[in-house]
Design a protein around this motif. Structure first.
Motif, mmCIF file in Angstrom:
data_model
loop_
_atom_site.group_PDB
_atom_site.id
_atom_site.type_symbol
_atom_site.label_atom_id
_atom_site.label_comp_id
_atom_site.label_asym_id
_atom_site.label_seq_id
_atom_site.Cartn_x
_atom_site.Cartn_y
_atom_site.Cartn_z
ATOM 1 N N PRO A 181 0.729 -1.368 -0.031
ATOM 2 C CA PRO A 181 -0.039 -0.249 -0.038
ATOM 3 C C PRO A 181 0.953 1.276 -0.116
ATOM 4 O O PRO A 181 0.242 2.301 -0.210
ATOM 5 C CB PRO A 181 -0.810 0.005 1.145
ATOM 6 N N GLU A 182 2.161 1.347 0.283
ATOM 7 C CA GLU A 182 2.839 2.283 0.370
ATOM 8 C C GLU A 182 4.332 2.123 -0.254
ATOM 9 O O GLU A 182 5.131 1.146 0.204
ATOM 10 C CB GLU A 182 3.075 2.900 2.012
ATOM 11 N N ILE A 183 4.615 2.934 -1.243
ATOM 12 C CA ILE A 183 5.923 2.722 -1.898
ATOM 13 C C ILE A 183 6.622 4.228 -2.039
ATOM 14 O O ILE A 183 5.858 5.350 -2.173
ATOM 15 C CB ILE A 183 5.796 1.932 -3.204
ATOM 16 N N TRP A 184 7.762 4.165 -2.180
ATOM 17 C CA TRP A 184 8.585 5.361 -2.659
ATOM 18 C C TRP A 184 8.448 6.473 -1.677
ATOM 19 O O TRP A 184 8.403 7.539 -2.105
ATOM 20 C CB TRP A 184 8.486 5.673 -3.997
ATOM 21 N N GLY A 185 8.182 6.240 -0.415
ATOM 22 C CA GLY A 185 8.179 7.496 0.525
ATOM 23 C C GLY A 185 6.709 7.702 0.910
ATOM 24 O O GLY A 185 6.490 8.602 1.746
ATOM 25 N N GLU A 186 5.752 6.805 0.370
ATOM 26 C CA GLU A 186 4.455 7.109 0.996
ATOM 27 C C GLU A 186 4.187 6.612 2.544
ATOM 28 O O GLU A 186 4.519 5.634 2.891
ATOM 29 C CB GLU A 186 3.344 6.220 0.054
ATOM 30 N N THR A 187 3.721 7.749 3.258
ATOM 31 C CA THR A 187 2.966 7.203 4.509
ATOM 32 C C THR A 187 1.941 8.234 4.848
ATOM 33 O O THR A 187 1.586 8.831 3.853
ATOM 34 C CB THR A 187 4.290 7.782 5.513
ATOM 35 N N PHE A 188 1.190 8.100 5.978
ATOM 36 C CA PHE A 188 -0.035 8.888 6.063
ATOM 37 C C PHE A 188 0.496 10.117 6.301
ATOM 38 O O PHE A 188 -0.309 11.165 6.311
ATOM 39 C CB PHE A 188 -0.644 8.186 7.285
ATOM 40 N N TRP A 189 1.709 10.567 6.669
ATOM 41 C CA TRP A 189 2.108 11.923 6.743
ATOM 42 C C TRP A 189 2.916 12.581 5.412
ATOM 43 O O TRP A 189 3.246 13.587 5.329
ATOM 44 C CB TRP A 189 3.115 12.157 7.954
ATOM 45 N N ASN A 190 2.998 11.511 4.525
ATOM 46 C CA ASN A 190 3.630 12.023 3.206
ATOM 47 C C ASN A 190 2.904 11.666 2.052
ATOM 48 O O ASN A 190 2.846 10.356 1.719
ATOM 49 C CB ASN A 190 5.010 11.601 3.247
ATOM 50 N N HIS A 191 1.990 12.611 1.305
ATOM 51 C CA HIS A 191 1.179 12.027 0.226
ATOM 52 C C HIS A 191 2.043 12.615 -0.987
ATOM 53 O O HIS A 191 1.289 12.514 -2.144
ATOM 54 C CB HIS A 191 -0.030 12.745 0.138
#
Length: 357
Positions: A181-191
Motif C-alpha cells: 500500500p505504500e511505496i517510494w516514501g508514501e506514509t500517512f504523513w507524506n502524500h
C-alpha cells in the motif's frame, strides 16, 4: 502583409465529438452497476457495463490531450488566464448554480442547503453533480500551463521522453498498491512520494505536445500502434472490471482498472489519439463535417448539461427496453442527441458563450 491560413485538423474535431459521446455513454452505464446506496450491483446488466464502459473511460484523458495540443506557448500570462478561465469558469459557475437550484426545486435539498451549495462553489461544485470534478482539474492544468510553457517550448525530444517514461512508471502505481500500500516514501504523513511530480493528468498534456512536435504527421505505424495500444489497453481494463465484479462490494475497488492514472487507460487514450488525429476529410464543406465541427465547438456545453437529460432519458427508456446490451447504448445515444439539440438552441441566445462555453 502575408496572411497565414491554418488548416483545420478535422481529426481533432472528430476526437472531441467521440470523447463527448464517450462521457455520456460512461455515465449511462452507472445506473446498471451502482446501487442506490452506492454499493456494487452484481447483475447481468453490470456485465454489459463491463464491456461497454472501459473504452469510454478514455474520454476525459482525450479531452486533456486535445487541450494540450492548443495550450502552448503561453506568452502573456494575464491574457492567457483571462481567456481560458472566462471561457471555462463562467459557464461552470452558472451551471453549478443551476444544478443547486434544480435540486432545491425538485425537493432534493432544503433552501439552506442550496444556499450553502452555491456558496461552496469556489471549494467544490455547488451540488453533488459528480461529473463537474473535471472542470477543477482542467483549471488546475491551465494554472500550471504558464509555468510549464518555457520548458515545453525548449525541451528536447530526449527530455520529453524522460518525463514521459517516468510518467508511465507512475501509471503502474495503482497496481503496485495491490501488493504494497505504500511505496517510494508514501506514509500517512507524506502524500507526495518519489514520482508524485511525474504523475497525474499533466502527463497527458505532455504526451499530446510530444506527439504534436514529433509524430503529428500521418504515418502508417500510427494506425498499427494505435490499434495495438487500444486492444491491449481495452483487454486489461475490461478483464479487471469483469474479474472483480463477482467479489467486490465497493465501487472504487471494482473500478480499479478504470482509473485515469493507470497504464491501460493511458494506452487506450494514446492509441485512439494516434489513429484519429490525422483523419483526412475530402469534403470539409459537407453537411456531416459541418455537424461534427458544430458538435465539437459545443462539446463543453454538452458536457455541462448532459446529466439532466441523461436522468430523464434513463427514466423514460429503462423499463421499455429489456436487454441491457441494447438499453445502455440506446440511452447514451439518445442523451447525446437530445443534449446537443438543447445546447444548439441555447447557442442562439444573446451572450450564450457564457452559458455553453
Amino acid at each position: 502583409m502575408t496572411t497565414i491560413v491554418t488548416k483545420r485538423n478535422y481529426g481533432l474535431d472528430i476526437l472531441r465529438v467521440i470523447a463527448c459521446y464517450m462521457v455520456i455513454q460512461a455515465h449511462a452505464g452507472e445506473f446498471f452497476y451502482i446501487k442506490a446506496d452506492g454499493s456494487v450491483s452484481n447483475t447481468i446488466e453490470a456485465y454489459w457495463v463491463g464491456w461497454y464502459t472501459p473504452l469510454c473511460i478514455i474520454s476525459v484523458p482525450l479531452f486533456v490531450m486535445i487541450s494540450g495540443i492548443f495550450l502552448f506557448p503561453v506568452n502573456d500570462i494575464t491574457a492567457f488566464l483571462k481567456k481560458r478561465f472566462s471561457r471555462i469558469a463562467i459557464p461552470f459557475v452558472l451551471w453549478c448554480i443551476f444544478y443547486a437550484l434544480y435540486f432545491y426545486l425538485r425537493g432534493y435539498a432544503s433552501l439552506n442547503t442550496t444556499l450553502g451549495n452555491i456558496v461552496n462553489i469556489p471549494l467544490n461544485f455547488g451540488a453533488q453533480i459528480g461529473h463537474l470534478w473535471f472542470v477543477y482539474m482542467l483549471l488546475g492544468i491551465y494554472l500550471f500551463a504558464p509555468i510549464l510553457s518555457p520548458w515545453i517550448q525548449a525541451a528536447s525530444r530526449k527530455s520529453m521522453e524522460f518525463y514521459l517514461a517516468l510518467w508511465v512508471v507512475s501509471l503502474t502505481i495503482p497496481y503496485i498498491h495491490l501488493v504494497t500500500p505504500e511505496i517510494w516514501g508514501e506514509t500517512f504523513w507524506n502524500h507526495t512520494p518519489m514520482l508524485y511530480y511525474f504523475s497525474g493528468f499533466l502527463g497527458y498534456v505532455v504526451l499530446a505536445v510530444y506527439i504534436k512536435r514529433f509524430h503529428m504527421e500521418p504515418r502508417r505505424w500510427n494506425y498499427f500502434a494505435g490499434i495495438a495500444l487500444l486492444l491491449v489497453g481495452y483487454a486489461i481494463t475490461t478483464y479487471g472490471f469483469l474479474h472483480r465484479l463477482p467479489t467486490e462490494k465497493v465501487v472504487s475497488k471494482l473500478a480499479l482498472t478504470w482509473g485515469f492514472e493507470t497504464i491501460n487507460v493511458a494506452m487506450m487514450t494514446a492509441g485512439a489519439f494516434l489513429m484519429v488525429k490525422n483523419i483526412q476529410i475530402k469534403k470539409p464543406d459537407s453537411a456531416l463535417i459541418k455537424l461534427v465541427s458544430d458538435i465539437a465547438v459545443k462539446s463543453y456545453g454538452i458536457y455541462l448539461a448532459h446529466i439532466l437529460v441523461l436522468n430523464a432519458v434513463h427514466s423514460l427508456l429503462n423499463n421499455r427496453i429489456g436487454s441491457a446490451a441494447i438499453k445502455i447504448p440506446t440511452i447514451g445515444v439518445c442523451t447525446f442527441i437530445i443534449t446537443y439539440i438543447i445546447v444548439k438552441l441555447l447557442s442562439f441566445l444573446p451572450k450564450s458563450k457564457w452559458l455553453i462555453g
